[in-house]
Design an enzyme around this catalytic site. Sequence first.
Site, PDB file in Angstrom:
ATOM      1  N   ASP A 512       2.383   1.509  -0.865  1.00  0.00           N
ATOM      2  CA  ASP A 512       1.105   1.069  -1.406  1.00  0.00           C
ATOM      3  C   ASP A 512       0.636   2.093  -2.440  1.00  0.00           C
ATOM      4  O   ASP A 512       1.049   3.254  -2.400  1.00  0.00           O
ATOM      5  CB  ASP A 512       0.098   0.944  -0.264  1.00  0.00           C
ATOM      6  CG  ASP A 512      -1.308   0.681  -0.766  1.00  0.00           C
ATOM      7  OD1 ASP A 512      -1.494  -0.279  -1.528  1.00  0.00           O
ATOM      8  OD2 ASP A 512      -2.212   1.453  -0.406  1.00  0.00           O
ATOM      9  N   ASP A 713      -2.117   2.652   3.798  1.00  0.00           N
ATOM     10  CA  ASP A 713      -3.254   3.245   4.506  1.00  0.00           C
ATOM     11  C   ASP A 713      -4.425   2.303   4.722  1.00  0.00           C
ATOM     12  O   ASP A 713      -5.389   2.663   5.393  1.00  0.00           O
ATOM     13  CB  ASP A 713      -3.758   4.472   3.742  1.00  0.00           C
ATOM     14  CG  ASP A 713      -4.546   4.079   2.490  1.00  0.00           C
ATOM     15  OD1 ASP A 713      -4.187   3.056   1.860  1.00  0.00           O
ATOM     16  OD2 ASP A 713      -5.507   4.778   2.166  1.00  0.00           O
TER      17      ASP A 713
END
Length: 825
Positions: A512, A713
């Site tokens: 990500d 996250d």
Amino acid sequence: MADAADSSNTKNVGLPILGGEVREKDPVCGMTVDPSKAAAKQEFRGDTYYFCSKRCAERFANDPEKFLSAPGSAGMETAHGVDSAHGVGAVRPGPAAGRPAAGKTPGALRAGPETTETVAAKFAQYTCPMHPEILQNGPGSCPICGMALEPVEVSAVAEADPEYDSMSRRLWVSAALSLPLLVIAMGGDLYKLPFSPGARNWIELALATPVVIWGGWPFFERFWMSLVNRSPNMFTLIGLGTGAAYLDSLAATIFPQIFPASFREASGAPPVYFEAAAIITTLVLLGQVLELRARQKTSGAIRALLNLAPQQAHLIAADGSERDVVLNEVQRGDRLRVRPGERVPTDGVVQDGQSAIDESMLTGESMPVEKSPGDAVTGGTLNTSGSFVMEARRVGSETMLAQIVKLVSEAQRSRAPMQRLADQVAGYFVPAVVVAAVLAFVAWAAFGPQPRFANALVSAIAVVIIACPCALGLATPMSVMVAVGRGAHAGVLIRSAEALETLAKVDTLVIDKTGTLTEGKPQVSAVELALGSAYTKDALLSLAASLERASEHPLARAIVQAAREKKLPLVEAVNFLATPGGGIEGELLSKRVVVGTERFLRARGVEFSAAAFSKLKSSDESATAVYIGINARTEGVFLLTDRIKASAAEALNELRAEGLRIVMLTGDRRETAMSVAGQLGIEQVEAGVQPQQKGEIVKRLREEGRIVAMAGDGINDAPALAAADVGIAMGTGTDVAVNSAGITLVKGDLQGIVRARRLSRATIGNIKQNLAFAFFYNAMGVPIAAGVFYPAFHWLLSPMLASAAMSFSSVSVITNALRLRKTSL
């Protein structure tokens, strides 16, 4: 009486236990004590206190006030006994305080000479390191493999191990009796001992019987349980070997006339093997003691983590006065002072003062981190310089240290896929060994040299002893336990052994962008109005921040922070709705407000014109655009920039050098994603994807035959983390992401992935070494013991040497696993 028992007064409280019997409460450990049988008692301020053990009495004498302020909890640190009302390590009240455990009848607590430590041990949960599905109250042995169970909870202070103590006593007594037995049996003819062969047999019987019966009793118990449970294990073989040697010798001593001439030695007497039975028992006891001692070291990582929590905190009262309190008295919202050289007592935020904190226990990096008002601090970290005042935000089981301890403990009990191979082999191994022993006996009895029966029995016993599969069973779990602890000290938290094993095989890493490759602390760099907008920039910022403050996304926090810096008014939103990976919507001041991506606004029916934002074409391509729509019309855009993490480029280069394919996956616009990818050398980019699409992309990569790790996250990363072969969560991210991942990087640094992969490879290599040694050892040991090489080389293995080799194999596997503690990450 019950109310008094729960109070924090300064007197032992009489507690009714079974049938009206009254006992006192030990103020140190909280156990109930029969005053007439207490191990010790002490006077303090006119009151008498009774203790379950001399150790509790000594601890009380050193600091009575500490234990009277929180009776039954101070100093009892464990890995699991934490809750919101207690500090890390405080033991919860439980059945050991005088009430039977669930499912137990009152008879399980019987009055008598039992100490309260024995009662406490009964109700503590124990498990098998090789079979974590086995759980029982109190110590014992595993019904599957026969190994000694160990406590689920790990104490911060190394407590006495009853199994280790019992085996040690049996070892010393057995060794003391086996030594003269060995001298008599092996040196009788050499030293011309003054008694006949018949008398010598009776002396050997007298010396060997306590060793085999008393010293080896635990092994015979486990041997019997393996038959009852139909679960053959190492103790099946030990019981067969020592039992056969002892019973044959016993019969030869008492009834020598029943043995045919072909089974007798040249002297005419049947041979006895008391020394073999006794020495085998002694050597197996030695192996058990060494193994239990080595296994204790595998808990060192948890014990070291528990010891990071200070026992006391400096509490600042409302009037400004300070007093020291035990850690379990600290509540959320309390103000605490942390002095130089002390450890931070709990998780919180600095209110006043500045300092540098050594966070190596979280990140594995020793460089202190500067802290000032508003910065978060973590319980257990070390304050290296200045003094500061903090506000406690998370206490007890909520703290990061408590969560780390829980995660490490659970991971150490998990099983790696490689263990299945060992389990499958062990399932067939013991029956195969018994068959091999029978064949060896028959072959020696039929074709071996005289005395045939003696050689046949010796060979069969040697086969069953040397083939004990303990080393095979220990190979994987010992390595996993040590590796998980090593990872925790390097800031790599491993949720399961399967994740640890799979990470070494990963060939594709999906990452990500926001919060993973970048710092996750974006800032509003510009606010642009759409052409024809009737709003001011501050008005749009105020509305967006009012809506965004209900969201935990980093971009939302940045917009709220920008509004607060300008001291703009914020209003309450109604009908708030968040869509992960898209945006948020709600009603503010009777206006319908939508904040998010261009796609999200269009999907919500908001009129959008790219021409209205022509200025974006000349803006920083690395900036993230967040649009705001009011009453179905796009009114403006916020440009947010986020710095790339300093270690990201180096970490990705190291991972690429290992052959990993790197894929960036982000919901951000493609221009922003390509700008970040260009700086980091990432060639494959998937931009503008929704959370569910992230999961689908990960699945697609797996369908292509790739082994995929996903690092993220945020909430929007959770589906992809769960879909990957291994999910890697940044510890700085959301709880949803952390709970969806198999590995958590406490610092949220990509170097943590490099460290985790190194640990994974080192662990797999260590397990392979253990398994290879165990397989090789058994593959070579059994043929030698059976006498396969006797015709060519005259090799014949003594059962005593077989026992020593078997014990050595188990200890060597554990010792090799302990090497992982020094693995360089």
